[in-house]
Enzyme design. Structure first.
Site, PDB file in Angstrom:
ATOM      1  N   ARG A 104       0.139  -0.715   0.022  1.00  0.00           N
ATOM      2  CA  ARG A 104      -0.085   0.250  -0.103  1.00  0.00           C
ATOM      3  C   ARG A 104       0.624   1.188   0.103  1.00  0.00           C
ATOM      4  O   ARG A 104       2.259   1.158  -0.313  1.00  0.00           O
ATOM      5  CB  ARG A 104      -1.180   0.290   1.154  1.00  0.00           C
TER       6      ARG A 104
ATOM      7  N   CYS B  64      -8.889   2.122  11.576  1.00  0.00           N
ATOM      8  CA  CYS B  64      -7.888   3.181  10.445  1.00  0.00           C
ATOM      9  C   CYS B  64      -7.217   4.309  10.392  1.00  0.00           C
ATOM     10  O   CYS B  64      -6.460   4.587  10.488  1.00  0.00           O
ATOM     11  CB  CYS B  64      -9.019   3.297   9.296  1.00  0.00           C
TER      12      CYS B  64
ATOM     13  N   CYS C 286     -15.443   1.795  13.633  1.00  0.00           N
ATOM     14  CA  CYS C 286     -15.470   0.096  14.201  1.00  0.00           C
ATOM     15  C   CYS C 286     -14.103  -0.446  14.557  1.00  0.00           C
ATOM     16  O   CYS C 286     -12.714   0.281  14.352  1.00  0.00           O
ATOM     17  CB  CYS C 286     -15.624  -0.224  12.551  1.00  0.00           C
TER      18      CYS C 286
ATOM     19  N   CYS D 165     -18.450   4.636   4.444  1.00  0.00           N
ATOM     20  CA  CYS D 165     -17.548   4.227   4.542  1.00  0.00           C
ATOM     21  C   CYS D 165     -18.597   2.874   5.176  1.00  0.00           C
ATOM     22  O   CYS D 165     -19.559   3.127   6.120  1.00  0.00           O
ATOM     23  CB  CYS D 165     -16.531   4.024   6.094  1.00  0.00           C
TER      24      CYS D 165
ATOM     25  N   LYS E  52      -3.151  -6.996   2.580  1.00  0.00           N
ATOM     26  CA  LYS E  52      -2.768  -5.964   2.280  1.00  0.00           C
ATOM     27  C   LYS E  52      -1.218  -6.745   3.458  1.00  0.00           C
ATOM     28  O   LYS E  52      -1.140  -6.877   3.947  1.00  0.00           O
ATOM     29  CB  LYS E  52      -3.622  -4.928   2.950  1.00  0.00           C
TER      30      LYS E  52
ATOM     31  N   LYS F 283       1.167  -2.968   4.167  1.00  0.00           N
ATOM     32  CA  LYS F 283       1.882  -1.331   4.670  1.00  0.00           C
ATOM     33  C   LYS F 283       3.178  -1.441   5.444  1.00  0.00           C
ATOM     34  O   LYS F 283       3.840  -1.774   5.985  1.00  0.00           O
ATOM     35  CB  LYS F 283       1.210  -1.342   5.803  1.00  0.00           C
TER      36      LYS F 283
HETATM   37 FE1  SRM Z   1      -8.496   1.570   6.649  1.00  0.00          FE
HETATM   38  C1  SRM Z   1     -11.109  -0.736   5.413  1.00  0.00           C
HETATM   39  C2  SRM Z   1     -10.388   4.198   5.570  1.00  0.00           C
HETATM   40  C3  SRM Z   1      -6.197   3.815   6.779  1.00  0.00           C
HETATM   41  C4  SRM Z   1      -7.350  -0.022   8.500  1.00  0.00           C
HETATM   42  N1  SRM Z   1     -10.418   1.463   5.831  1.00  0.00           N
HETATM   43  C5  SRM Z   1     -10.738   0.853   5.758  1.00  0.00           C
HETATM   44  C6  SRM Z   1     -11.934   0.844   4.317  1.00  0.00           C
HETATM   45  C7  SRM Z   1     -11.468   1.012   2.986  1.00  0.00           C
HETATM   46  C8  SRM Z   1     -13.579   0.542   4.564  1.00  0.00           C
HETATM   47  C9  SRM Z   1     -14.100  -0.712   3.489  1.00  0.00           C
HETATM   48  O1  SRM Z   1     -13.152  -1.810   3.273  1.00  0.00           O
HETATM   49  O2  SRM Z   1     -15.318  -0.694   2.643  1.00  0.00           O
HETATM   50  C10 SRM Z   1     -12.719   2.450   4.908  1.00  0.00           C
HETATM   51  C11 SRM Z   1     -13.018   3.463   3.600  1.00  0.00           C
HETATM   52  C12 SRM Z   1     -13.473   4.614   4.241  1.00  0.00           C
HETATM   53  C13 SRM Z   1     -14.321   5.363   3.596  1.00  0.00           C
HETATM   54  O3  SRM Z   1     -15.486   5.967   3.575  1.00  0.00           O
HETATM   55  O4  SRM Z   1     -13.092   6.485   3.021  1.00  0.00           O
HETATM   56  C14 SRM Z   1     -11.179   2.506   5.457  1.00  0.00           C
HETATM   57  N2  SRM Z   1      -8.023   3.636   6.228  1.00  0.00           N
HETATM   58  C15 SRM Z   1      -8.735   4.299   5.682  1.00  0.00           C
HETATM   59  C16 SRM Z   1      -9.119   5.809   6.130  1.00  0.00           C
HETATM   60  C17 SRM Z   1      -9.683   6.816   4.499  1.00  0.00           C
HETATM   61  C18 SRM Z   1      -8.981   6.114   7.068  1.00  0.00           C
HETATM   62  C19 SRM Z   1      -8.376   8.096   7.345  1.00  0.00           C
HETATM   63  O5  SRM Z   1      -9.685   8.660   7.805  1.00  0.00           O
HETATM   64  O6  SRM Z   1      -8.303   8.275   7.120  1.00  0.00           O
HETATM   65  C20 SRM Z   1      -7.344   5.289   5.904  1.00  0.00           C
HETATM   66  C21 SRM Z   1      -6.295   4.968   4.412  1.00  0.00           C
HETATM   67  C22 SRM Z   1      -5.213   5.046   4.514  1.00  0.00           C
HETATM   68  C23 SRM Z   1      -4.386   5.409   2.935  1.00  0.00           C
HETATM   69  O7  SRM Z   1      -4.677   6.004   2.825  1.00  0.00           O
HETATM   70  O8  SRM Z   1      -4.062   4.259   2.945  1.00  0.00           O
HETATM   71  C24 SRM Z   1      -6.945   4.390   6.396  1.00  0.00           C
HETATM   72  N3  SRM Z   1      -6.968   0.745   8.096  1.00  0.00           N
HETATM   73  C25 SRM Z   1      -6.148   2.581   7.903  1.00  0.00           C
HETATM   74  C26 SRM Z   1      -4.874   2.315   8.968  1.00  0.00           C
HETATM   75  C27 SRM Z   1      -4.214   2.837   9.167  1.00  0.00           C
HETATM   76  C28 SRM Z   1      -2.320   2.683   8.548  1.00  0.00           C
HETATM   77  O9  SRM Z   1      -2.588   1.923   8.080  1.00  0.00           O
HETATM   78  O10 SRM Z   1      -1.734   3.348   9.181  1.00  0.00           O
HETATM   79  C29 SRM Z   1      -4.573   0.620   9.508  1.00  0.00           C
HETATM   80  C30 SRM Z   1      -4.892  -0.195  10.215  1.00  0.00           C
HETATM   81  C31 SRM Z   1      -3.351  -0.523  10.070  1.00  0.00           C
HETATM   82  C32 SRM Z   1      -3.429  -2.256   9.629  1.00  0.00           C
HETATM   83  O11 SRM Z   1      -3.851  -1.876   8.295  1.00  0.00           O
HETATM   84  O12 SRM Z   1      -3.373  -2.929  10.468  1.00  0.00           O
HETATM   85  C33 SRM Z   1      -6.404   0.327   8.697  1.00  0.00           C
HETATM   86  N4  SRM Z   1      -8.268  -0.596   7.173  1.00  0.00           N
HETATM   87  C34 SRM Z   1      -8.538  -1.385   8.038  1.00  0.00           C
HETATM   88  C35 SRM Z   1      -8.947  -2.596   7.551  1.00  0.00           C
HETATM   89  C36 SRM Z   1      -8.537  -3.512   9.308  1.00  0.00           C
HETATM   90  C37 SRM Z   1      -7.435  -4.344   8.187  1.00  0.00           C
HETATM   91  C38 SRM Z   1      -6.952  -5.421   9.129  1.00  0.00           C
HETATM   92  O13 SRM Z   1      -6.455  -6.822   8.236  1.00  0.00           O
HETATM   93  O14 SRM Z   1      -6.565  -5.206  10.413  1.00  0.00           O
HETATM   94  C39 SRM Z   1     -10.189  -2.486   6.761  1.00  0.00           C
HETATM   95  C40 SRM Z   1     -11.123  -3.612   7.244  1.00  0.00           C
HETATM   96  C41 SRM Z   1     -10.596  -4.859   5.900  1.00  0.00           C
HETATM   97  O15 SRM Z   1      -9.112  -4.383   5.593  1.00  0.00           O
HETATM   98  O16 SRM Z   1     -10.892  -5.336   6.037  1.00  0.00           O
HETATM   99  C42 SRM Z   1      -9.947  -1.463   6.261  1.00  0.00           C
HETATM  100 FE1  SF4 Z   2     -14.204   2.360   8.034  1.00  0.00          FE
HETATM  101 FE2  SF4 Z   2     -12.254   2.258   8.646  1.00  0.00          FE
HETATM  102 FE3  SF4 Z   2     -13.945   3.749  10.077  1.00  0.00          FE
HETATM  103 FE4  SF4 Z   2     -13.636   0.318  10.836  1.00  0.00          FE
HETATM  104  S1  SF4 Z   2     -12.007   2.397  11.281  1.00  0.00           S
HETATM  105  S2  SF4 Z   2     -15.341   3.403  10.354  1.00  0.00           S
HETATM  106  S3  SF4 Z   2     -13.207   0.666   8.696  1.00  0.00           S
HETATM  107  S4  SF4 Z   2     -13.014   4.300   8.426  1.00  0.00           S
END
Ligand code: SRM
Ligand code: SF4
Length: 569
Positions: free
Chosen positions: A148, A482, A478, A439, A212, A214
């Site tokens: 990513r 994120c 949730c 989301c 994913k 990272k």
């Molecule tokens: Fe995230 C899924 C938003 C950083 C862990 N994340 C999602 C989704 C795409 C929902 C979905 O799968 O349907 C969210 C979209 C929301 C929307 O409407 O925009 C979403 N994640 C985000 C963002 C936009 C949050 C924010 O407010 O900034 C961040 C985008 C990062 C980027 O530019 O790439 C974002 N997500 C993170 C982080 C933090 C990080 O990476 O530093 C995490 C925790 C670190 C990690 O990965 O362990 C994170 N997102 C998740 C997860 C849980 C993944 C896991 O394996 O545990 C999901 C759900 C999934 O993948 O099934 C998820």
């Molecule tokens: Fe959506 Fe990520 Fe926030 Fe959960 S933590 S509500 S997946 S944007």
């Protein structure tokens, strides 16, 4: 989980979908061309993630549309790839224009230093990608089971080491791009495709990664990228101002599911030190080890953190050494002292300036009396440096010459935009994820409720005389994590509408996870729970002791039944 039980289960459907997708093509092109629906199929939705796109629907409208017998209000979220969070002023102008013309007008800075567009209707997807392409941007691998967006400290001019970390992040980002030309064929009408479909993926293989992946780079003493939350992290080790190499971390991750003890946040392990020129070899070996040993039978158990947890760090380290040909030396000493972004004007080592601008939840929009998007557009029109997006969802105007500084100051002043330095320490250290209405996984509000949460806590902090204390608070809708909530000194993690699990006790520098103190409280309940703790902190803390450290030492003794704290409140 034993490897036997894993082998007994079949791979998930995602695995066959990837394998049969002809390297991420599937039927995305056909689905995008289908005008009978605003959405795309479930399979295409899964594959489009690899191209940085999520099909979503406006959850605020769901019920009404259902009652009216209408289709959901589908639209895409498009996330761009921006290693180290760095964009030129010209690129910013295009991002701004694309948001106005083809998406919801606001731009959303993410916690991984990039930009998300929301509300891109199907008919606008290709035009948006073409617009990005016009300034050499794309959304390749911004989501999906691949490497990513790579993170790096956003302020390179602070020292040559920052610049080196940024360049290494960009190099790995390029190196780890999938080789498939699907993106160009689907969204750019075949642009740049020479010789037909790409039919191999030398590093990833046909099914890409189990999940994913990272990667981040940190330059101590700042841990602004939360290095221990990454699957793979590189900590810059400088000696006498020169780059000596990197300490490598692996197996970090934040996401978990409420009530599922097999899922958990985890800090990365420190594997050891490597020379500076071995990053790609080591990163590739880590990625390929995860490719071959990650659990493809259960997506909730498929991240690198579980591979390492199940097989052990020693096994993992040995595998990476064998594959990379690089032996880890003992980790070199380093110290993190902060995660916070600087705000306001900062002078850099090269004589230029940068301006750190606090952006609540990373939401760049024109609010009444605070037209931040218009101000940044105007600045981009005259700025000769670039812009940086920070892992804490803030914005940096970088590379400002002494001559241009007053010009930028005048634009900010004209629009009433302030750096945020007057905010409370809590507000300056607050993160929230997007959550509702876009989301699909949100169980509770996050970004939209952050102002209310902050206002309530700020009243308590002001009364306790802690207005300027840098206390980190992280809110998510949730438990996926994120906004990296399990590293917040205070975390509210959505469980149901207006119900949050409350976590306390992480430190301020991102090296210790917090712990659950109350499984499910409304916002007012969380404030009531924390009010006496905050008051005690003001009176009883040790000199210089952070809020998270105080909670860890005094409020959360190791042998306490943690939930009892919440139940008692
Ligand atoms: Fe995230 C899924 C938003 C950083 C862990 N994340 C999602 C989704 C795409 C929902 C979905 O799968 O349907 C969210 C979209 C929301 C929307 O409407 O925009 C979403 N994640 C985000 C963002 C936009 C949050 C924010 O407010 O900034 C961040 C985008 C990062 C980027 O530019 O790439 C974002 N997500 C993170 C982080 C933090 C990080 O990476 O530093 C995490 C925790 C670190 C990690 O990965 O362990 C994170 N997102 C998740 C997860 C849980 C993944 C896991 O394996 O545990 C999901 C759900 C999934 O993948 O099934 C998820
Ligand atoms: Fe959506 Fe990520 Fe926030 Fe959960 S933590 S509500 S997946 S944007």
């Amino acid at each position: 989980m034993s490897s036997e039980s894993k082998e007994a289960r079949p791979p998930t459907e995602n695995e066959s979908l990837k394998g049969e997708s002809r390297f991420l093509r599937g039927k995305i092109a056909e689905d995008l061309a289908d005008t009978s629906t605003a959405g795309i199929s479930e399979d295409s939705t899964k594959l489009a993630k690899f191209h940085g796109m999520y099909m979503q629907d406006d959850r605020d409208l769901r019920m009404a549309l259902k009652k009216a017998g209408k289709e959901k209000a589908f639209a895409f979220m498009v996330r761009i790839r921006l290693p180290g969070g760095r964009a030129t002023a010209a690129q910013w102008l295009v991002l701004d224009r694309l948001a106005e013309e083809l998406a919801s007008p606001s731009l959303r800075i993410t916690t991984r230093q990039t930009i998300q567009f929301h509300g891109v209707v199907k008919g606008n997807v290709k035009a948006l990608v073409k617009g990005l392409r016009s300034v050499l941007l794309d959304s390749i691998s911004a989501c999906g089971d691949v490497n990513r967006n790579v993170m790096a400290p956003p302020n390179p001019e602070r020292s040559p080491l920052h610049q080196m970390a940024y360049e290494a992040a960009c190099e790995w980002s390029r190196y780890a791009l999938p080789k498939t030309t699907a993106y160009y064929e689907i969204y750019l009408d075949g642009e740049l495709v020479d010789g037909g479909e790409q039919t191999s993926e030398p590093m990833y293989g046909p099914t890409y990664l189990p999940r994913k992946f990272k990667v981040g780079f940190a330059v101590p003493p700042s841990n602004d990228v939360d290095i221990f939350s990454h699957d793979l992290g590189f900590i810059v080790i400088g000696e006498n101002g020169k780059l000596a190499g990197y300490n490598v971390t692996a197996g970090g991750g934040q996401g978990m599911s409420h009530g599922n003890v097999k899922t958990f946040p985890r800090l990365g392990d420190l594997l050891g030190f490597i020379p500076a020129d071995k990053i790609n070899e080591v990163a590739r070996a880590v990625l390929e080890t995860q490719r071959d040993f990650g659990d493809r039978t259960d997506r909730k158990h498929a991240r690198l953190k579980y591979t390492i947890e199940d097989r052990g760090v020693a096994w993992f380290k040995g595998e990476v050494e064998k594959r990379s040909g690089v032996a880890f030396a003992p980790a070199r000493p380093f110290e993190f002292t902060t995660i916070s972004d600087p705000v306001g004007w900062q002078e850099c080592a090269d004589g230029t300036w940068f301006y750190g601008l606090h952006v609540l939840s990373g939401r760049v929009k024109d609010a009444p009396g605070y037209p931040i998007k218009t101000a940044l557009r105007e600045i981009a029109g005259i700025h000769t440096g670039d812009f940086r997006l920070t892992p804490s969802q803030n914005f940096t105007i970088s590379g400002v010459s002494p001559g241009q500084k007053p010009v930028i100051e005048a634009i900010l002043a004209k629009h009433g935009i302030t750096d945020g330095a007057h905010h409370t320490g809590l507000r300056l250290n607050a993160l929230s994820c997007v959550a509702l209405p876009t989301c699909g996984l949100a169980l509770a509000e996050s970004e939209r409720v952050l102002p209310e949460i902050l206002a309530k806590f700020e009243t308590v902090l002001e009364e306790a005389g802690l207005r300027d204390d840098a206390i980190s608070i992280r809110v998510t809708g949730c438990p996926n994590g994120c906004a990296r909530p399990y590293l917040g000194e205070i975390a509210l993690i959505g469980k149901a509408p207006n119900k949050y699990a409350v976590y306390l006790g992480a430190n301020h520098v991102g090296t210790r996870l917090n712990r659950l103190v109350a499984p499910s409280l409304p916002i007012d309940g969380a404030v009531a729970l924390l009010t006496p703790i905050i008051k005690r902190y003001a009176l009883e803390r040790d000199p210089g002791e952070g809020f998270g450290d105080f909670c860890d030492r005094v409020i959360l003794p190791r042998d306490a039944t943690l939930h009892s704290i919440g139940t008692a409140a």
